[in-house]
Design an enzyme around this catalytic site. Structure first.
Site, PDB file in Angstrom:
ATOM      1  N   ALA A   1     -10.236  -5.717  12.873  1.00 22.83           N
ATOM      2  CA  ALA A   1      -9.074  -6.637  12.083  1.00 22.83           C
ATOM      3  C   ALA A   1      -7.271  -5.535  12.126  1.00 22.83           C
ATOM      4  O   ALA A   1      -6.627  -6.143  12.958  1.00 22.83           O
ATOM      5  CB  ALA A   1      -9.194  -5.702  10.695  1.00 22.83           C
ATOM      6  N   LYS A   2      -7.879  -3.951  13.185  1.00 23.10           N
ATOM      7  CA  LYS A   2      -6.883  -3.369  13.711  1.00 23.10           C
ATOM      8  C   LYS A   2      -6.059  -4.076  15.173  1.00 23.10           C
ATOM      9  O   LYS A   2      -4.890  -4.142  15.065  1.00 23.10           O
ATOM     10  CB  LYS A   2      -6.710  -1.554  13.932  1.00 23.10           C
ATOM     11  CG  LYS A   2      -7.408  -1.178  12.186  1.00 23.10           C
ATOM     12  CD  LYS A   2      -5.546  -1.861  11.747  1.00 23.10           C
ATOM     13  CE  LYS A   2      -5.142  -0.737  10.346  1.00 23.10           C
ATOM     14  NZ  LYS A   2      -4.437  -1.246   9.683  1.00 23.10           N
TER      15      LYS A   2
ATOM     16  N   SER B   1      -3.445   0.473  14.551  1.00 23.20           N
ATOM     17  CA  SER B   1      -4.071   2.237  14.469  1.00 23.20           C
ATOM     18  C   SER B   1      -4.651   1.908  15.955  1.00 23.20           C
ATOM     19  O   SER B   1      -5.267   0.834  16.719  1.00 23.20           O
ATOM     20  CB  SER B   1      -6.066   2.236  13.615  1.00 23.20           C
ATOM     21  OG  SER B   1      -6.928   3.055  13.860  1.00 23.20           O
TER      22      SER B   1
ATOM     23  N   ASP C   1      -2.727  -7.414  -5.168  1.00 24.06           N
ATOM     24  CA  ASP C   1      -3.619  -7.267  -4.194  1.00 24.06           C
ATOM     25  C   ASP C   1      -3.003  -8.449  -3.224  1.00 24.06           C
ATOM     26  O   ASP C   1      -3.189  -9.615  -2.928  1.00 24.06           O
ATOM     27  CB  ASP C   1      -5.397  -7.847  -4.576  1.00 24.06           C
ATOM     28  CG  ASP C   1      -6.353  -8.300  -3.708  1.00 24.06           C
ATOM     29  OD1 ASP C   1      -5.847  -7.311  -2.776  1.00 24.06           O
ATOM     30  OD2 ASP C   1      -7.111  -8.370  -4.545  1.00 24.06           O
ATOM     31  N   VAL C   2      -3.445  -7.697  -1.846  1.00 29.01           N
ATOM     32  CA  VAL C   2      -2.433  -8.173  -0.458  1.00 29.01           C
ATOM     33  C   VAL C   2      -3.909  -9.526   0.006  1.00 29.01           C
ATOM     34  O   VAL C   2      -3.600 -10.546   0.526  1.00 29.01           O
ATOM     35  CB  VAL C   2      -2.083  -7.169   0.029  1.00 29.01           C
ATOM     36  CG1 VAL C   2      -0.867  -6.979  -0.089  1.00 29.01           C
ATOM     37  CG2 VAL C   2      -3.529  -6.256   1.121  1.00 29.01           C
TER      38      VAL C   2
ATOM     39  N   TYR D   1     -13.071  -2.271  11.027  1.00 30.29           N
ATOM     40  CA  TYR D   1     -11.037  -1.785  10.891  1.00 30.29           C
ATOM     41  C   TYR D   1     -11.142  -2.404  12.599  1.00 30.29           C
ATOM     42  O   TYR D   1     -10.161  -2.305  12.308  1.00 30.29           O
ATOM     43  CB  TYR D   1     -11.717   0.333  10.854  1.00 30.29           C
ATOM     44  CG  TYR D   1     -10.403   0.532  10.357  1.00 30.29           C
ATOM     45  CD1 TYR D   1      -9.709   0.651   9.045  1.00 30.29           C
ATOM     46  CD2 TYR D   1     -10.137   1.372  11.500  1.00 30.29           C
ATOM     47  CE1 TYR D   1      -8.581   0.888   9.422  1.00 30.29           C
ATOM     48  CE2 TYR D   1      -8.911   1.715  11.480  1.00 30.29           C
ATOM     49  CZ  TYR D   1      -8.156   1.856  10.414  1.00 30.29           C
ATOM     50  OH  TYR D   1      -6.779   2.555   9.400  1.00 30.29           O
TER      51      TYR D   1
ATOM     52  N   GLY E   1      -0.061  -1.010  -0.099  1.00 32.17           N
ATOM     53  CA  GLY E   1      -0.320  -0.478   0.336  1.00 32.17           C
ATOM     54  C   GLY E   1       0.962   1.170   0.140  1.00 32.17           C
ATOM     55  O   GLY E   1       0.585   2.421   0.691  1.00 32.17           O
ATOM     56  N   ALA E   2       2.302   1.258  -0.679  1.00 32.90           N
ATOM     57  CA  ALA E   2       3.263   2.186  -0.922  1.00 32.90           C
ATOM     58  C   ALA E   2       3.290   3.540  -1.915  1.00 32.90           C
ATOM     59  O   ALA E   2       4.023   4.188  -1.852  1.00 32.90           O
ATOM     60  CB  ALA E   2       4.246   1.521  -0.471  1.00 32.90           C
TER      61      ALA E   2
ATOM     62  N   ARG F   1       0.974   5.331  -1.924  1.00 35.84           N
ATOM     63  CA  ARG F   1       0.771   7.273  -1.192  1.00 35.84           C
ATOM     64  C   ARG F   1       1.266   6.439   0.360  1.00 35.84           C
ATOM     65  O   ARG F   1       1.078   5.608   0.886  1.00 35.84           O
ATOM     66  CB  ARG F   1      -0.724   7.632  -1.327  1.00 35.84           C
ATOM     67  CG  ARG F   1      -2.310   6.767  -1.605  1.00 35.84           C
ATOM     68  CD  ARG F   1      -2.885   7.522  -1.691  1.00 35.84           C
ATOM     69  NE  ARG F   1      -3.987   6.839  -1.196  1.00 35.84           N
ATOM     70  CZ  ARG F   1      -4.862   6.988  -1.305  1.00 35.84           C
ATOM     71  NH1 ARG F   1      -5.624   5.992  -2.808  1.00 35.84           N
ATOM     72  NH2 ARG F   1      -6.278   5.519  -1.050  1.00 35.84           N
TER      73      ARG F   1
HETATM   74  P1  NAP Z   1      -3.738   5.355   2.137  1.00 37.70           P
HETATM   75  O1  NAP Z   1      -3.795   6.589   1.832  1.00 37.70           O
HETATM   76  O2  NAP Z   1      -5.554   5.054   1.424  1.00 37.70           O
HETATM   77  O3  NAP Z   1      -2.954   4.588   1.506  1.00 37.70           O
HETATM   78  C1  NAP Z   1      -3.719   2.770   1.464  1.00 37.70           C
HETATM   79  C2  NAP Z   1      -2.996   2.639   0.208  1.00 37.70           C
HETATM   80  O4  NAP Z   1      -3.752   1.224   0.626  1.00 37.70           O
HETATM   81  C3  NAP Z   1      -3.931   2.495  -1.204  1.00 37.70           C
HETATM   82  O5  NAP Z   1      -2.598   3.322  -2.333  1.00 37.70           O
HETATM   83  C4  NAP Z   1      -4.431   2.005  -1.460  1.00 37.70           C
HETATM   84  O6  NAP Z   1      -4.215   1.714  -3.245  1.00 37.70           O
HETATM   85  C5  NAP Z   1      -3.476   0.464  -1.141  1.00 37.70           C
HETATM   86  N1  NAP Z   1      -4.441  -0.893  -1.009  1.00 37.70           N
HETATM   87  C6  NAP Z   1      -5.851  -0.752  -0.740  1.00 37.70           C
HETATM   88  N2  NAP Z   1      -6.431  -2.394  -0.085  1.00 37.70           N
HETATM   89  C7  NAP Z   1      -5.465  -2.950  -0.601  1.00 37.70           C
HETATM   90  C8  NAP Z   1      -5.038  -4.008  -1.328  1.00 37.70           C
HETATM   91  N3  NAP Z   1      -6.033  -4.917  -1.150  1.00 37.70           N
HETATM   92  N4  NAP Z   1      -3.705  -4.701  -1.705  1.00 37.70           N
HETATM   93  C9  NAP Z   1      -2.357  -4.122  -2.217  1.00 37.70           C
HETATM   94  N5  NAP Z   1      -3.187  -2.651  -1.858  1.00 37.70           N
HETATM   95  C10 NAP Z   1      -3.672  -1.929  -1.168  1.00 37.70           C
HETATM   96  O7  NAP Z   1      -3.883   4.808   3.464  1.00 37.70           O
HETATM   97  P2  NAP Z   1      -3.039   5.512   5.169  1.00 37.70           P
HETATM   98  O8  NAP Z   1      -3.531   6.593   5.780  1.00 37.70           O
HETATM   99  O9  NAP Z   1      -1.443   5.854   4.304  1.00 37.70           O
HETATM  100  O10 NAP Z   1      -3.005   4.200   5.720  1.00 37.70           O
HETATM  101  C11 NAP Z   1      -1.549   3.199   5.184  1.00 37.70           C
HETATM  102  C12 NAP Z   1      -2.318   2.132   6.473  1.00 37.70           C
HETATM  103  O11 NAP Z   1      -2.417   2.933   7.562  1.00 37.70           O
HETATM  104  C13 NAP Z   1      -3.163   1.688   6.828  1.00 37.70           C
HETATM  105  O12 NAP Z   1      -3.315   0.025   7.139  1.00 37.70           O
HETATM  106  C14 NAP Z   1      -4.135   2.168   7.644  1.00 37.70           C
HETATM  107  O13 NAP Z   1      -5.634   2.060   7.743  1.00 37.70           O
HETATM  108  C15 NAP Z   1      -3.546   2.660   8.912  1.00 37.70           C
HETATM  109  N6  NAP Z   1      -4.006   3.534   9.543  1.00 37.70           N
HETATM  110  C16 NAP Z   1      -4.057   5.435   8.970  1.00 37.70           C
HETATM  111  C17 NAP Z   1      -3.869   6.319   9.930  1.00 37.70           C
HETATM  112  C18 NAP Z   1      -4.296   7.902   9.323  1.00 37.70           C
HETATM  113  O14 NAP Z   1      -4.387   8.248  10.257  1.00 37.70           O
HETATM  114  N7  NAP Z   1      -4.202   7.984   8.025  1.00 37.70           N
HETATM  115  C19 NAP Z   1      -4.204   5.783  11.038  1.00 37.70           C
HETATM  116  C20 NAP Z   1      -4.158   4.364  11.516  1.00 37.70           C
HETATM  117  C21 NAP Z   1      -3.260   4.030  10.696  1.00 37.70           C
HETATM  118  P3  NAP Z   1      -5.497   2.037  -4.075  1.00 37.70           P
HETATM  119  O15 NAP Z   1      -5.249   3.763  -4.009  1.00 37.70           O
HETATM  120  O16 NAP Z   1      -5.624   1.067  -5.243  1.00 37.70           O
HETATM  121  O17 NAP Z   1      -6.764   1.702  -3.034  1.00 37.70           O
END
Ligand code: NAP
Length: 256
Positions: A158-159, A143, A64-65, A155, A13-14, A16
């Site tokens: 899962a977390k 999270s 797709d993970v 969520y 998921g890197a 972005r």
């Molecule tokens: P994000 O900007 O939405 O980025 C998530 C990335 O994961 C996207 O590029 C997405 O691709 C990809 N992805 C989704 N489903 C996938 C799959 N089945 N296989 C491979 N890649 C997949 O999210 P983020 O905010 O950076 O979050 C990253 C992680 O941190 C997540 O696990 C999130 O739950 C956790 N987290 C985030 C926050 C926060 O405040 N942002 C807080 C706590 C935990 P697409 O764009 O193609 O869907």
């Protein structure tokens, strides 16, 4: 000399957000990096932007993970193209928020599939290589929502599951030179939280300001905050730490 010279780091998921911030930090510190994301072209584009050092490289891998065949193919491709695998960051994530009575079975399955099954499949595929070389680092992204969050039953479950998964793998894989830890981020400014603002019909800046106000350090987190913690846990100096969940959340989980 970088902390990750001659290491190969895979971050899911890197393309972005937190994952890209983490991939950037690994690249800066000498690693070759594989960006694994759903969309191969987005992954390749992100990989091309990484600040790789001389002698290292970066690739984007579409996978797709939550799909076992896709995961096995992705890990094998990384090993072939980058010459091995030493670090795995299970970061890919999605949200399908709703109150329980409105949450569909699909909302549940999708979130469990990406976060929990995704971490399981990726770690299972990587551990074969880690055990063989008696070396590996895994960081799972949990999270603060694991502590409970309205509208996030899927969520949150899962977390929280990721934390139990992490503790168990800490026990199972420790004897093979493999460290498994988790990070539980608080509010991090990414497209994921911007989408939450949109869903709540709030201005993004206002949403960030309110979330900054809510924690003791009075700012929101940035992907670099998580990257710093992930790279610490994956560095050799942290090899006595395993099975732990580190909250990187500006102190909000401490309560007030
Ligand atoms: P994000 O900007 O939405 O980025 C998530 C990335 O994961 C996207 O590029 C997405 O691709 C990809 N992805 C989704 N489903 C996938 C799959 N089945 N296989 C491979 N890649 C997949 O999210 P983020 O905010 O950076 O979050 C990253 C992680 O941190 C997540 O696990 C999130 O739950 C956790 N987290 C985030 C926050 C926060 O405040 N942002 C807080 C706590 C935990 P697409 O764009 O193609 O869907």
């Amino acid at each position: 000399m970088g902390r990750f010279d001659r290491r190969v780091a895979v971050i899911t998921g890197a393309a972005r957000g937190i994952g890209f911030g983490t991939a950037t930090r690994f690249a800066e510190e000498g690693a070759s990096v594989a960006i694994v994301d759903l969309d191969e072209s987005a992954a390749a584009e992100a990989a091309a932007k990484l600040p790789v050092v001389d002698g290292a490289s970066a690739i984007g891998v579409g996978a797709d993970v939550s799909n076992a065949a896709s995961v096995v193919a992705a890990v094998e491709r990384v090993v072939t193209e980058l010459g091995g695998i030493h670090v795995l960051v299970n970061n890919a994530g999605i949200t399908r928020d709703n109150l329980l009575f409105k949450m569909t079975e699909d909302d549940w399955d999708l979130v469990m599939g990406v976060h929990l099954k995704g971490a399981f499949l990726m770690t299972k595929a990587a551990q074969r290589h880690f055990v063989e070389q008696k070396y590996g680092k895994v960081v799972n992204i949990s999270s603060i929502s694991a502590l409970g969050n309205r509208g996030q039953a899927n969520y949150s479950a899962a977390k929280a599951g990721i934390q139990g998964f992490t503790r168990t793998l800490g026990i199972e894989l420790g004897p093979f030179g493999i460290n498994v830890n988790a990070i539980a981020p608080g509010f991090i400014a990414t497209e994921m939280t911007d989408a939450t603002a949109a869903r709540l019909k709030m201005d993004v800046e206002e949403f960030r300001r309110l979330n900054a106000e809510a924690n003791p350090v009075k700012r929101v987190g940035m992907p670099a905050d998580i990257a710093a913690a992930v790279t610490f846990l994956c560095a050799d100096e942290a090899s006595y730490i395993t099975g732990q969940t580190l909250f990187v959340d500006g102190g909000i989980s401490l309560g007030t």
